[in-house]
Scaffold this motif. Structure first.
Motif, mmCIF file in Angstrom:
data_model
loop_
_atom_site.group_PDB
_atom_site.id
_atom_site.type_symbol
_atom_site.label_atom_id
_atom_site.label_comp_id
_atom_site.label_asym_id
_atom_site.label_seq_id
_atom_site.Cartn_x
_atom_site.Cartn_y
_atom_site.Cartn_z
ATOM 1 N N TRP A 210 0.799 -1.220 0.000
ATOM 2 C CA TRP A 210 0.000 0.000 0.000
ATOM 3 C C TRP A 210 0.836 1.278 0.000
ATOM 4 O O TRP A 210 0.489 2.258 -0.650
ATOM 5 C CB TRP A 210 -0.993 -0.009 1.162
ATOM 6 N N ILE A 211 1.950 1.254 0.700
ATOM 7 C CA ILE A 211 2.787 2.453 0.746
ATOM 8 C C ILE A 211 3.369 2.746 -0.632
ATOM 9 O O ILE A 211 3.343 3.891 -1.110
ATOM 10 C CB ILE A 211 3.912 2.299 1.787
ATOM 11 N N THR A 212 3.870 1.719 -1.293
ATOM 12 C CA THR A 212 4.427 1.892 -2.637
ATOM 13 C C THR A 212 3.365 2.404 -3.604
ATOM 14 O O THR A 212 3.613 3.309 -4.416
ATOM 15 C CB THR A 212 4.996 0.564 -3.164
ATOM 16 N N LYS A 213 2.164 1.830 -3.524
ATOM 17 C CA LYS A 213 1.090 2.234 -4.431
ATOM 18 C C LYS A 213 0.650 3.677 -4.161
ATOM 19 O O LYS A 213 0.300 4.407 -5.095
ATOM 20 C CB LYS A 213 -0.095 1.275 -4.302
ATOM 21 N N LEU A 214 0.679 4.073 -2.899
ATOM 22 C CA LEU A 214 0.315 5.458 -2.587
ATOM 23 C C LEU A 214 1.364 6.434 -3.109
ATOM 24 O O LEU A 214 1.040 7.557 -3.495
ATOM 25 C CB LEU A 214 0.148 5.639 -1.076
ATOM 26 N N LEU A 215 2.619 6.000 -3.148
ATOM 27 C CA LEU A 215 3.688 6.871 -3.632
ATOM 28 C C LEU A 215 3.548 7.165 -5.127
ATOM 29 O O LEU A 215 4.077 8.164 -5.622
ATOM 30 C CB LEU A 215 5.057 6.245 -3.347
ATOM 31 N N PHE A 216 2.818 6.308 -5.839
ATOM 32 C CA PHE A 216 2.564 6.563 -7.265
ATOM 33 C C PHE A 216 1.725 7.829 -7.451
ATOM 34 O O PHE A 216 1.625 8.341 -8.570
ATOM 35 C CB PHE A 216 1.846 5.373 -7.900
ATOM 36 N N SER A 217 1.135 8.310 -6.366
ATOM 37 C CA SER A 217 0.303 9.515 -6.453
ATOM 38 C C SER A 217 1.109 10.728 -6.916
ATOM 39 O O SER A 217 0.547 11.691 -7.442
ATOM 40 C CB SER A 217 -0.333 9.827 -5.092
ATOM 41 N N ILE B 35 6.333 17.449 8.097
ATOM 42 C CA ILE B 35 6.471 16.932 6.730
ATOM 43 C C ILE B 35 5.115 16.767 6.056
ATOM 44 O O ILE B 35 5.011 16.131 5.008
ATOM 45 C CB ILE B 35 7.214 15.586 6.731
ATOM 46 N N GLY B 36 4.084 17.368 6.636
ATOM 47 C CA GLY B 36 2.733 17.199 6.116
ATOM 48 C C GLY B 36 2.595 17.578 4.655
ATOM 49 O O GLY B 36 1.934 16.885 3.878
ATOM 50 N N SER B 37 3.244 18.673 4.260
ATOM 51 C CA SER B 37 3.107 19.151 2.875
ATOM 52 C C SER B 37 3.693 18.168 1.872
ATOM 53 O O SER B 37 3.296 18.156 0.703
ATOM 54 C CB SER B 37 3.783 20.513 2.721
ATOM 55 N N LEU B 38 4.639 17.339 2.320
ATOM 56 C CA LEU B 38 5.253 16.366 1.413
ATOM 57 C C LEU B 38 4.363 15.157 1.176
ATOM 58 O O LEU B 38 4.597 14.384 0.235
ATOM 59 C CB LEU B 38 6.601 15.893 1.984
ATOM 60 N N ALA C 207 -1.808 11.256 0.603
ATOM 61 C CA ALA C 207 -3.030 11.413 1.399
ATOM 62 C C ALA C 207 -4.249 11.547 0.495
ATOM 63 O O ALA C 207 -5.305 10.979 0.749
ATOM 64 C CB ALA C 207 -2.909 12.633 2.313
ATOM 65 N N MET C 208 -4.086 12.324 -0.585
ATOM 66 C CA MET C 208 -5.176 12.505 -1.543
ATOM 67 C C MET C 208 -5.547 11.173 -2.183
ATOM 68 O O MET C 208 -6.732 10.847 -2.321
ATOM 69 C CB MET C 208 -4.755 13.503 -2.621
ATOM 70 N N LEU C 209 -4.549 10.376 -2.568
ATOM 71 C CA LEU C 209 -4.814 9.075 -3.182
ATOM 72 C C LEU C 209 -5.472 8.129 -2.180
ATOM 73 O O LEU C 209 -6.344 7.335 -2.552
ATOM 74 C CB LEU C 209 -3.516 8.466 -3.721
ATOM 75 N N TYR C 210 -5.064 8.219 -0.912
ATOM 76 C CA TYR C 210 -5.677 7.388 0.120
ATOM 77 C C TYR C 210 -7.185 7.644 0.161
ATOM 78 O O TYR C 210 -7.992 6.710 0.174
ATOM 79 C CB TYR C 210 -5.047 7.701 1.482
ATOM 80 N N VAL C 211 -7.578 8.913 0.167
ATOM 81 C CA VAL C 211 -8.997 9.274 0.204
ATOM 82 C C VAL C 211 -9.696 8.813 -1.073
ATOM 83 O O VAL C 211 -10.836 8.327 -1.028
ATOM 84 C CB VAL C 211 -9.170 10.793 0.387
#
Length: 231
Positions: free
Chosen positions: A17-24, A200-203, A208-212
């Motif tokens: 899941w972390i890797t897939k979220l990084l594709f965002s 580091i929230g802005s990074l 976060a957007m992809l998670y939603v």
């Protein structure tokens, strides 16, 4: 509808899941990235509607993601076209106000009377048009997620741009649909608040957007499957 908490935690149940979220971060690529991200959302809805699953869709077949993203953009343009045009035209009556102001300085009584009407009518007409466009925009925003789901599941663009048909599906599944809209919105607010108070929230805005997006797609897909929408 399936367990809400299960839907909210759905992305974390994927082993990658972390890797897939990084594709965002593909969204950083001008135009192309945002379209691929939109296409991924469409793909997610389609997969979750097809069968119960908790894993996130794979990032693959980028050409199809791009095409689906274009279709999503066309859907948005269709539903926002009339409200946007009305919003633009709502400022044109203000010209009447300018004319009225200029005419008020005339020595002709008739011209002064017409100028007074124009000066009053301009702002009133502007408010009416802005009110109508705002209502239509609210309706469009309400219908678009369902239209997106209809296109993802049925594959019919014409079914997705049928406002009356889409409205019927919204009203026929209003309880589930409200939750599909409400839960991701609340989740987005919570996540953005947490990111806002971290260094580091802005990074992490894009993951976060992809998670939603995944949570929203999961809930939308489940609603279509469980309520036999477009089946």
């Amino acid at each position: 509808m399936s367990d809400i908490m299960g839907s909210v935690m759905c992305p974390t149940k994927d082993s990658n899941w972390i890797t897939k979220l990084l594709f965002s971060y593909v969204a950083l690529i001008p135009l192309l990235g945002s379209l691929c991200l939109a296409g991924y959302q469409l793909k997610a809805i389609r997969e979750y509607a097809r069968e119960p699953k908790d894993s996130m869709p794979e990032w693959e077949n980028w050409g199809q993601l791009f095409i689906d993203g274009i279709m999503m953009a066309l859907l948005a343009m269709f539903y926002m076209l009339v409200p946007s045009i009305l919003m633009v035209f709502s400022f044109l009556p203000m010209i009447l106000t300018a004319i009225g102001t200029a005419g008020a300085m005339s020595d002709n009584a008739a011209v002064q009377s017409l100028s007074a009407i124009a000066a009053i009518g301009g702002p009133v007409l502007t408010l009416i048009l802005m009110g109508v466009s705002s209502i239509l925009m609210f309706i469009a925003v309400l219908l678009m997620p369902m239209a997106m789901g209809v296109y993802a599941v049925s594959g019919s663009f014409f079914a997705a741009i049928n406002p009356l048909g889409i409205l019927g599906k919204v009203l026929g599944n209003i309880g589930s649909y409200i939750m599909v809209l409400l839960i991701p919105a609340v989740l987005s607010i919570v996540i953005n608040f947490i990111l806002g108070i971290t260094v580091i929230g802005s990074l992490l805005v894009f993951p976060a957007m992809l998670y939603v997006i995944v949570v929203s797609s999961k809930m939308m897909g489940d609603m279509f499957r469980e309520n036999n929408i477009c089946s």
